[in-house]
Write a protein that holds these residues in place. Structure first.
Motif, mmCIF file in Angstrom:
data_model
loop_
_atom_site.group_PDB
_atom_site.id
_atom_site.type_symbol
_atom_site.label_atom_id
_atom_site.label_comp_id
_atom_site.label_asym_id
_atom_site.label_seq_id
_atom_site.Cartn_x
_atom_site.Cartn_y
_atom_site.Cartn_z
ATOM 1 N N PRO A 1 -12.986 -3.658 5.223
ATOM 2 C CA PRO A 1 -12.994 -4.232 6.571
ATOM 3 C C PRO A 1 -11.599 -4.699 7.007
ATOM 4 O O PRO A 1 -11.448 -5.292 8.063
ATOM 5 N N TYR A 2 -10.569 -4.433 6.187
ATOM 6 C CA TYR A 2 -9.237 -4.974 6.437
ATOM 7 C C TYR A 2 -8.253 -3.913 6.898
ATOM 8 O O TYR A 2 -8.489 -2.724 6.818
ATOM 9 N N ARG A 3 -7.107 -4.421 7.363
ATOM 10 C CA ARG A 3 -6.003 -3.577 7.817
ATOM 11 C C ARG A 3 -4.739 -4.035 7.090
ATOM 12 O O ARG A 3 -4.578 -5.221 6.796
ATOM 13 N N PHE A 4 -3.833 -3.084 6.829
ATOM 14 C CA PHE A 4 -2.554 -3.423 6.227
ATOM 15 C C PHE A 4 -1.832 -4.418 7.137
ATOM 16 O O PHE A 4 -1.652 -4.181 8.326
ATOM 17 N N GLY A 5 -1.453 -5.568 6.557
ATOM 18 C CA GLY A 5 -0.772 -6.604 7.325
ATOM 19 C C GLY A 5 -1.679 -7.721 7.801
ATOM 20 O O GLY A 5 -1.190 -8.701 8.361
ATOM 21 N N ASP A 6 -2.993 -7.598 7.578
ATOM 22 C CA ASP A 6 -3.890 -8.695 7.949
ATOM 23 C C ASP A 6 -3.481 -9.971 7.225
ATOM 24 O O ASP A 6 -3.072 -9.939 6.054
ATOM 25 N N ILE A 7 -3.608 -11.081 7.927
ATOM 26 C CA ILE A 7 -3.423 -12.399 7.322
ATOM 27 C C ILE A 7 -4.718 -13.167 7.585
ATOM 28 O O ILE A 7 -5.161 -13.252 8.727
ATOM 29 N N PHE B 1 -4.645 -15.316 2.483
ATOM 30 C CA PHE B 1 -4.301 -14.078 1.799
ATOM 31 C C PHE B 1 -3.763 -13.081 2.806
ATOM 32 O O PHE B 1 -4.049 -13.160 3.995
ATOM 33 N N THR B 2 -2.932 -12.179 2.297
ATOM 34 C CA THR B 2 -2.380 -11.098 3.105
ATOM 35 C C THR B 2 -2.800 -9.786 2.477
ATOM 36 O O THR B 2 -2.938 -9.689 1.257
ATOM 37 N N VAL B 3 -3.016 -8.782 3.301
ATOM 38 C CA VAL B 3 -3.501 -7.490 2.826
ATOM 39 C C VAL B 3 -2.325 -6.520 2.734
ATOM 40 O O VAL B 3 -1.579 -6.332 3.691
ATOM 41 N N MET B 4 -2.178 -5.913 1.561
ATOM 42 C CA MET B 4 -1.128 -4.937 1.301
ATOM 43 C C MET B 4 -1.717 -3.525 1.351
ATOM 44 O O MET B 4 -2.918 -3.345 1.185
ATOM 45 N N LYS B 5 -0.881 -2.555 1.551
ATOM 46 C CA LYS B 5 -1.330 -1.168 1.688
ATOM 47 C C LYS B 5 -1.570 -0.490 0.343
ATOM 48 O O LYS B 5 -2.507 0.287 0.190
ATOM 49 N N SER B 6 -0.725 -0.767 -0.640
ATOM 50 C CA SER B 6 -0.852 -0.067 -1.918
ATOM 51 C C SER B 6 -2.056 -0.577 -2.691
ATOM 52 O O SER B 6 -2.324 -1.753 -2.761
ATOM 53 N N VAL C 1 -3.205 -21.651 -6.946
ATOM 54 C CA VAL C 1 -3.224 -20.282 -7.475
ATOM 55 C C VAL C 1 -2.416 -19.385 -6.547
ATOM 56 O O VAL C 1 -2.470 -19.537 -5.324
ATOM 57 N N GLN C 2 -1.693 -18.459 -7.146
ATOM 58 C CA GLN C 2 -0.904 -17.515 -6.361
ATOM 59 C C GLN C 2 -0.820 -16.203 -7.123
ATOM 60 O O GLN C 2 -0.748 -16.184 -8.342
ATOM 61 N N GLY C 3 -0.828 -15.089 -6.379
ATOM 62 C CA GLY C 3 -0.609 -13.811 -7.039
ATOM 63 C C GLY C 3 -1.216 -12.637 -6.323
ATOM 64 O O GLY C 3 -1.853 -12.762 -5.276
ATOM 65 N N ARG C 4 -1.010 -11.475 -6.933
ATOM 66 C CA ARG C 4 -1.466 -10.190 -6.406
ATOM 67 C C ARG C 4 -2.801 -9.824 -7.023
ATOM 68 O O ARG C 4 -2.979 -9.882 -8.227
ATOM 69 N N ASP C 5 -3.721 -9.436 -6.172
ATOM 70 C CA ASP C 5 -5.070 -9.049 -6.582
ATOM 71 C C ASP C 5 -5.279 -7.582 -6.195
ATOM 72 O O ASP C 5 -5.501 -7.269 -5.028
ATOM 73 N N ALA C 6 -5.173 -6.688 -7.171
ATOM 74 C CA ALA C 6 -5.436 -5.260 -6.939
ATOM 75 C C ALA C 6 -6.954 -5.090 -6.914
ATOM 76 O O ALA C 6 -7.589 -4.878 -7.946
ATOM 77 N N ILE C 7 -7.548 -5.207 -5.739
ATOM 78 C CA ILE C 7 -8.994 -5.372 -5.585
ATOM 79 C C ILE C 7 -9.822 -4.209 -6.114
ATOM 80 O O ILE C 7 -11.014 -4.362 -6.333
ATOM 81 N N THR C 8 -9.212 -3.051 -6.350
ATOM 82 C CA THR C 8 -9.974 -1.924 -6.892
ATOM 83 C C THR C 8 -10.076 -1.973 -8.414
ATOM 84 O O THR C 8 -10.851 -1.229 -9.003
ATOM 85 N N GLN C 9 -9.313 -2.846 -9.056
ATOM 86 C CA GLN C 9 -9.371 -2.996 -10.508
ATOM 87 C C GLN C 9 -10.574 -3.841 -10.899
ATOM 88 O O GLN C 9 -10.972 -4.742 -10.169
#
Length: 179
Positions: free
Chosen positions: A63-69, A94-99, A123-131
């Motif tokens: 439901p998101y777009r690259f660059g969503d905040i 959170f911010t949504v990344m393209k990769s 808490v802070q960090g990158r969440d590769a949501i497909t993992q």
């Protein structure tokens, strides 16, 4: 004999302080472990995760777009059911990344029960949501978790593709400051 540059003295003091950091942290203590679920409700009414800035590029299958905040104020519960006992709240952005795609989180876990009531873990960090399993860093806290360190493990428990609502299973390992 050559004299030392005054700036090199500051560098030596800084390096000494940096080397002492493990002595001041809780690396030798066992972590406090919490297991709970984050209820991310995107759909109206009563949304707890709201996109406040829309990105320009749609990400297929999400439901998101690259660059969503987005801003979150998600319930943290003892079980996966949204009506189970409230442990606290996850409050932040959170911010949504393209990769991958991935999400960059910055949020506070605000505890709402027992001896931890009112304490926070940041808490802070990158969440590769497909993992299947993801890891974020604990970068601090307040109250009983002042200057905490640790990590947060995230697994997606369930996702409603139609409306974007999700339940995330969280395992938080916090090393409180031992000072």
């Amino acid at each position: 004999m050559a004299s030392l540059n005054p700036n090199s003295n500051y560098l030596l003091i800084f390096l000494l302080c940096l080397s002492l950091t493990p002595l001041l942290t809780s690396a030798n203590h066992k972590p406090v472990h919490f297991h709970f679920y984050m209820q991310e409700k995107v759909s109206e009414p009563n949304a707890t995760s709201i996109v406040v800035a829309k990105g320009p590029i749609a990400l297929p299958g999400t439901p998101y777009r690259f660059g969503d905040i987005a801003v979150i104020d998600n319930a943290l519960t003892q079980g996966p059911d949204p009506t189970s006992s409230l442990v606290g709240r996850a409050q932040g952005i959170f911010t949504v990344m393209k990769s991958d795609p991935s999400v960059n989180w910055v949020f506070n876990i605000v505890f709402a029960y027992g001896k931890y009531n009112g304490s926070t873990v940041t808490v802070q960090g990158r969440d590769a949501i497909t993992q299947q399993m993801r890891e974020l860093s604990v970068v601090g806290g307040s109250g009983l978790f002042r200057m905490a360190q640790g990590y947060l493990l995230i697994k997606t428990y369930s996702v409603n593709i139609a409306n974007g609502d999700a339940v995330l299973e969280l395992d938080l390992y916090v090393y409180p400051f031992k000072g």
